[in-house]
Scaffold this active site. Structure first.
Site, short mmCIF file in Angstrom:
data_model
loop_
_atom_site.label_atom_id
_atom_site.label_comp_id
_atom_site.label_asym_id
_atom_site.label_seq_id
_atom_site.Cartn_x
_atom_site.Cartn_y
_atom_site.Cartn_z
N SER A 148 0.94 -1.24 0.04
CA SER A 148 0.03 0.07 -0.02
C SER A 148 0.81 1.46 0.02
CB SER A 148 -0.93 0.04 1.09
OG SER A 148 -1.92 0.76 1.04
N ASP A 309 -8.65 -6.03 -5.20
CA ASP A 309 -8.41 -4.80 -4.51
C ASP A 309 -9.14 -3.66 -5.16
OD1 ASP A 309 -6.98 -2.46 -3.33
OD2 ASP A 309 -5.31 -3.50 -3.56
N HIS A 342 -7.76 -5.46 -0.69
CA HIS A 342 -6.76 -4.77 -0.39
C HIS A 342 -5.86 -5.38 0.90
CE1 HIS A 342 -3.72 -1.50 -0.61
NE2 HIS A 342 -4.05 -1.15 0.60
#
Length: 365
Positions: A148, A309, A342
């Protein structure tokens, strides 16, 4: 799976003044970091740098009493094996877990920076990490890995300091955020800014915009997970029955719990500063575009993406991979399927672990 007992060490490294990308100077910067595993070799061949995500910190590797947030990936005998490697994780510049940030008190002052803290970029975070490693006497590392926001740092490392790392693993990330991701971030941002307790960012020593932080986290959790996971876990089950406003669905209870959990441990100003650093991040900015930027990378790269995601769509990782292959870079791609969306990079070690382990074991040349 029981947590394997391990030893980690905490340190705070003073760096002095740092010149930021916007030409402002931040004095007396300190970096909180944790190390685990073997002693670092002078060649850096056994050093792994871990870059954390938005609300993460330096505690990636824990022990039986205090597990780290990547405890299932890093440890004795695990994918990143602390029996072989020296693992370093730093809390980023602008954070609230020991590294200089908005909640830090400037030298000679009585109150924290608050709203006077300068904007910091992803590139500023990387330059601070580089200086910190220099202070530790580390001139090269075997690998840099992160997911991320941490993945953004990994990519910047490869461009800003080519050759410093032999291998890079950016996970669930991209060269820049999509408009949808920025939109999610701004909903959370507005929830915090509109909370009367935010007080323009100068709420210390009070608790600050607790309600705003709770709502921001609730919105974020919807983007981190998937509709499939919510359906599996909660469906339309009620936590509290009724037909009126008092009714409470299990999914509502879960999101409220996650909101409180973050508001109890994370500073609202840091959350806002790090969100904006992500929003404004663009690998190609000032470098002649994305291809020109990626051309600077010399490390071998393993890109990991998650098909489900919602925040960093897999198409972004695929695009990065295609760009790097077109540039003749040594690059591989792992495509994961996970209903965690995610957040799979924080939990789905069965898919990531073997690929990361084999990538680490590859010998250059």
């Amino acid at each position: 799976m029981p947590v394997t007992a391990r030893i980690f060490q905490k340190q705070t490294i003073p760096l002095g003044s740092i010149q930021l990308e916007n030409d402002e100077t931040l004095p007396n910067v300190e970096v909180a970091l944790e190390t685990a595993g073997q002693a670092p070799e002078a060649s850096g061949e056994n050093v792994v740098l871990v870059c954390h995500a938005l609300t993460g910190d330096a505690h990636a590797v824990g022990d039986s009493a205090e597990p780290g947030w990547w405890d299932g990936l890093i440890g004795s005998g695990q994918a990143i094996d602390t029996d072989r490697f020296h693992v370093i994780t730093m809390n980023v510049l602008g954070g609230c877990k020991g590294t200089t940030g908005p909640s830090s008190v400037p030298s000679g002052a009585k109150q924290p920076y608050g709203s006077s803290f300068p904007f910091v970029s992803i590139r500023d975070m990387v330059s601070v990490q580089k200086r910190c490693l220099e202070k530790l006497g580390i001139e090269r590392v075997e690998m840099i890995v992160g997911g991320s926001m941490g993945g953004m740092l990994v990519l910047e490392w490869g461009i800003m300091y080519p050759g410093f790392a032999r291998k890079l693993i950016p996970i669930a990330t991209a060269d820049s955020l999509t408009p949808t991701a920025i939109a999610y971030n701004d909903i959370g941002r507005q929830a915090i800014l509109s909370d009367p307790d935010y007080q323009g960012g100068d709420y210390y020593p009070g608790p600050g915009p607790v309600n705003g932080m709770k709502v921001a986290r609730m919105v974020a959790m919807v983007s981190y997970r998937t509709p499939q996971l919510f359906e599996q876990r909660f469906s339309r089950n009620l936590q509290k029955t009724g037909l009126g406003l008092d009714a409470l669905f299990q999914v509502e209870s879960y999101l409220r719990y996650q909101g409180k959990k973050l508001s109890d441990r994370f500073d609202a100003n840091s959350y806002l500063y790090l969100l904006r650093a992500m929003d404004t991040h663009d690998l190609g900015r000032g470098r002649g575009g994305i291809l020109s930027a990626l051309s600077k990378i010399t490390a071998d790269i393993l890109i990991i993406g998650i098909r489900q995601d919602q925040l960093f769509p897999f198409s972004q990782q695929l695009e990065l991979y295609n760009h790097l292959k077109a540039l003749g870079k040594t690059c591989d791609l792992l495509e994961m399927d996970s209903d965690y969306g995610h957040d799979a990079f924080l939990v789905d070690y069965a898919q990531m672990g073997p690929k990361i382990r084999s990538f680490l074991q590859e010998i250059d040349g």
